[in-house]
Scaffold this active site. Structure first.
Site, mmCIF file in Angstrom:
data_model
loop_
_atom_site.group_PDB
_atom_site.id
_atom_site.type_symbol
_atom_site.label_atom_id
_atom_site.label_comp_id
_atom_site.label_asym_id
_atom_site.label_seq_id
_atom_site.Cartn_x
_atom_site.Cartn_y
_atom_site.Cartn_z
ATOM 1 N N GLU A 1 -7.257 8.854 -2.515
ATOM 2 C CA GLU A 1 -6.644 10.177 -2.185
ATOM 3 C C GLU A 1 -6.150 10.666 -3.537
ATOM 4 O OE1 GLU A 1 -2.979 11.325 0.929
ATOM 5 O OE2 GLU A 1 -3.732 8.992 0.840
ATOM 6 N N ARG B 1 -6.459 -7.020 -1.743
ATOM 7 C CA ARG B 1 -6.041 -6.182 -2.899
ATOM 8 C C ARG B 1 -5.773 -6.929 -4.088
ATOM 9 N NH1 ARG B 1 -3.497 -1.965 -1.030
ATOM 10 N NH2 ARG B 1 -2.286 -1.443 -2.845
ATOM 11 N N LYS C 1 1.059 3.310 -5.668
ATOM 12 C CA LYS C 1 1.210 4.727 -6.149
ATOM 13 C C LYS C 1 2.533 5.164 -6.136
ATOM 14 C CE LYS C 1 -3.030 6.310 -4.864
ATOM 15 N NZ LYS C 1 -3.870 7.225 -3.964
HETATM 16 P P1 ATP Z 1 -1.594 2.557 -3.099
HETATM 17 O O1 ATP Z 1 -1.348 1.456 -2.022
HETATM 18 O O2 ATP Z 1 -1.395 2.235 -4.337
HETATM 19 O O3 ATP Z 1 -0.858 3.739 -2.826
HETATM 20 P P2 ATP Z 1 -3.774 3.428 -1.997
HETATM 21 O O4 ATP Z 1 -4.793 2.486 -1.134
HETATM 22 O O5 ATP Z 1 -3.118 4.232 -1.234
HETATM 23 O O6 ATP Z 1 -3.118 2.927 -3.149
HETATM 24 P P3 ATP Z 1 -6.118 5.296 -2.207
HETATM 25 O O7 ATP Z 1 -6.289 6.477 -2.902
HETATM 26 O O8 ATP Z 1 -6.088 5.250 -0.847
HETATM 27 O O9 ATP Z 1 -4.948 4.584 -2.712
HETATM 28 O O10 ATP Z 1 -7.129 4.024 -2.619
HETATM 29 C C1 ATP Z 1 -8.481 4.119 -2.970
HETATM 30 C C2 ATP Z 1 -9.259 3.046 -2.870
HETATM 31 O O11 ATP Z 1 -8.678 1.855 -3.629
HETATM 32 C C3 ATP Z 1 -9.193 2.551 -1.494
HETATM 33 O O12 ATP Z 1 -10.510 2.035 -1.026
HETATM 34 C C4 ATP Z 1 -8.102 1.178 -1.600
HETATM 35 O O13 ATP Z 1 -8.418 0.293 -0.490
HETATM 36 C C5 ATP Z 1 -8.371 0.838 -3.284
HETATM 37 N N1 ATP Z 1 -7.188 0.159 -3.528
HETATM 38 C C6 ATP Z 1 -6.062 0.431 -3.782
HETATM 39 N N2 ATP Z 1 -5.216 -0.324 -4.167
HETATM 40 C C7 ATP Z 1 -5.957 -1.361 -4.510
HETATM 41 C C8 ATP Z 1 -5.878 -2.795 -4.970
HETATM 42 N N3 ATP Z 1 -4.382 -3.210 -5.483
HETATM 43 N N4 ATP Z 1 -6.774 -3.576 -5.053
HETATM 44 C C9 ATP Z 1 -7.831 -3.181 -4.862
HETATM 45 N N5 ATP Z 1 -8.274 -2.232 -4.248
HETATM 46 C C10 ATP Z 1 -7.235 -1.087 -4.067
HETATM 47 MG MG MG Z 2 -3.909 5.159 0.681
#
Ligand code: ATP
Ligand code: MG
Length: 601
Positions: free
Chosen positions: A63, A298, A308
């Site tokens: 996102e 994760r 984030k």
């Molecule tokens: P955050 O939890 O930090 O806000 P998010 O999951 O909301 O991150 P996205 O932009 O939605 O951020 O994530 C893009 C991809 O990265 C998704 O497929 C998510 O599962 C993966 N991702 C995010 N954080 C991690 C992590 N700590 N380890 C592995 N994959 C991750």
């Molecule tokens: Mg997300």
């Protein structure tokens, strides 16, 4: 006792469970008959295209509401890695269905970061870079299909009523009084929602599944909401927007994704993911076989935060200098700090992929970096805490060349010349007027080697009015020059690095320590009172950044932004890509050497 090969019924090695699954699908030919329209599309669009040349399709779907962090790197390397390994494609998809939060700045930085990691969505003549907001027409059409098939209804309860009627983990929910609206009424309301007749929150479109489902995510989840907001891509065309849990599976299916890999918190969403895609495939809207959602744990790392929301807070409240602050666990921060993409790969491969939540030690990350950099980085000499060394028996004004290997593991990388003269800079810690036990470098009466140069014998030091040592004196032994036949005639135990004072490049160096003082910032600790809530900001390390003025070997004056070197005895340093100027590099310490130098160093 275990035999050399795994018994047939042993669980697959955790690190490979996704690879195993992909291999099983390939062996079964599960995806071999899919068609691909050359771009995302419905079942009909794809049916008109040729067989998909990609054996699998994965995606990385950020996102665009922040900068990517180390956790995203794990996901990027996993998804692009699988595609590469199995003759597939990996799509970069901006999941920009939420009108409020996305910004172009984030889109640009995500593109840069994925490239920087060495991944590409352009392969075999395809450019698989997509924006989910381009699918809004399809999504709204699919929602209308669900209404027409009796699988969705417009609910007009207030948000509070809906929450109250959702039930709990132990109690079933209650049907909405609007649940049995006719298809015609639902369709009419949804059209009018789209036409902008209603205020935000007045109605919501919900899937009609089961208010008593044990999995709360199946209790008629919301799929479309009214939101009068301007979207960065579609402008004011829409005032209804799909919910993430509705949009995401559809995005995957439109793009012909075979393996939709996400983090574990989406596990409970999988039944809805499957329910939704099944209904749409039944309706002939989506191609089969449908994408399969696969969850992995994760990445959590000690001494940093990988969320984030928290990273935004660090930036906005100015606890760091920006997203690319070298202490930030963002990919822009990593790049500026000097961490290498190959190091990320090695780290990702080492930690593997599993379903077990774990907290990985930051030291493991640093070790992977060191391992890569030890192999790749040229050696250079830097004095970080300069102290003058005067060689009293060396002719004033004389300069001679000494030769230092560029890489001890790679003689083919040659050597360079460094000037030697009467006054040198040495490390402050390499002289002790009164040596502590075991100290082998310079102290009055002791001999030590100036690496790549001569053996010198220390004769004393000068001090200022406060008794602080300001210069060290010595005499050199002319027959001991490194690389000459007599070099070993005098045996010494200490070995130190130096740069010629008249030639040295003076430079700013930034030394970084962990951004947080504790392994799990913000987490409760043993002995905390039950009512105590910790704030991760209270765990910030107040001394995580230090700036020093160092003396470097003269050739480093010409170092280019992002070049990285091993400074002998100190660690790995990179030229800051933001603050360096031509002829005046600023260095960031990427990571120290392992504490292996020892006293004899
Ligand atoms: P955050 O939890 O930090 O806000 P998010 O999951 O909301 O991150 P996205 O932009 O939605 O951020 O994530 C893009 C991809 O990265 C998704 O497929 C998510 O599962 C993966 N991702 C995010 N954080 C991690 C992590 N700590 N380890 C592995 N994959 C991750
Ligand atoms: Mg997300």
């Amino acid at each position: 006792m275990s035999s050399p090969s795994q018994p047939a019924n042993a669980p697959a090695p955790a690190a490979n469970f996704i690879r195993n699954l992909v291999e099983a699908d390939l062996a079964a030919g599960k995806h071999a008959r899919r068609h691909w329209a050359g771009q995302p599309g419905t079942a009909a669009d794809h049916a008109a295209g040729p067989l998909d040349p990609a054996r699998i399709r994965t995606r990385f779907p950020p996102e665009p509401n922040g900068y990517l962090h180390f956790g995203h790197a794990k996901s990027i390397l996993l998804n692009f890695g699988l595609a590469q390994q199995y003759g597939g494609r990996c799509h970069l998809r901006f999941d920009d269905t939420n009108p409020e939060k996305e910004e172009q700045e984030y889109v640009d930085s995500i593109i840069d970061a994925v490239h920087w990691l060495g991944c590409s969505w352009e392969s075999d003549g395809e450019t698989n870079l997509y924006y989910a907001s381009n699918y809004f027409d399809w999504m709204a059409g699919f929602a209308e299909y669900l209404i027409s098939a009796g699988h969705a209804y417009v609910d007009s309860q207030s948000a509070d009523e809906m929450r109250a009627n959702r039930g709990t983990l132990t109690q079933p929910g209650k049907d909405s009084p609007f649940r049995n609206r006719s298809v015609e009424e639902n369709m009419d309301l949804f059209k009018r929602m789209q036409a902008g007749e209603f205020a935000d929150g007045a109605h919501i479109l919900r899937a009609k599944i089961d208010m008593a489902a044990p999995n709360i995510n199946l209790r008629d989840p919301a799929i479309y909401r009214i939101r009068h907001a301007t979207h960065h891509n579609t402008g004011d065309k829409w005032c209804v927007y799909p919910m993430y849990t509705f949009a995401h599976p559809i995005e995957d299916a439109l793009e012909c994704i075979t393996h939709s890999i996400c983090t574990l918190e989406f596990e409970d969403q999988r039944p809805f993911y499957d329910w939704l895609l099944e209904r749409l495939a039944e309706g002939g809207l989506l191609q089969r076989p449908l994408p399969q959602q696969i969850e992995f744990s994760r990445l959590n790392l000690t001494y940093v935060v990988l969320s984030k929301r928290k990273l935004i807070q660090l930036v906005e409240e100015k606890h760091v200098a920006g997203w690319d602050d070298p202490r930030m666990p963002t990919l822009v921060g990593a790049r500026r700090r000097g961490y290498s993409p190959e190091g990320f790969r090695l780290f990702a491969e080492r930690i593997g992929v599993s379903k077990n939540d774990s907290l990985i030690d930051y030291a493991l990350f640093e070790d992977a970096m060191r391992e890569v950099m030890n192999e790749s980085d040229l050696r250079r000499i830097a004095v970080l805490d300069p102290l003058k060394l005067i060689i009293d028996n060396y002719p004033d004004g004389q300069v001679e060349e000494c030769f230092a290997p560029n890489h001890p593991l790679h003689p083919e990388l040659g050597q360079r010349s460094v000037p030697f003269s009467r006054e040198l800079w040495i490390e402050g810690e390499d002289f002790q007027e009164v040596p502590e036990k075991g100290f082998r470098r310079l102290f009055p009466g002791n001999k030590a080697r100036l690496r790549y140069g001569y053996v010198v014998e220390c004769t004393g030091c000068d001090k200022d009015a406060d008794g602080k040592v300001v210069a060290v004196h010595c005499n050199y032994l002319p027959e001991t020059k490194s690389g000459t036949p007599g070099a070993d005639s005098v045996k010494v135990k200490g070995n130190l690095h130096w740069v010629s004072a008249a030639h040295a490049c003076q430079a700013e160096i930034r030394l970084f320590d962990r951004l947080f003082r504790v392994p799990a910032p913000g987490a409760r600790r043993e002995g905390d009172a039950p009512e105590l809530e910790r704030n991760f900001l209270d765990d910030l390390n107040p001394d995580s950044r230090q700036t020093i003025t160092a003396q470097l070997e003269p050739g480093l004056r010409d170092a280019r932004p992002e070049e990285r070197f091993q400074f002998e005895r100190h660690g790995y340093f990179t030229v800051d890509r933001v603050d360096s100027r031509d002829g005046a590099p600023v260095f960031n310490r990427t990571v120290t050497l392992k504490d292996s130098w020892g006293k004899a160093g």
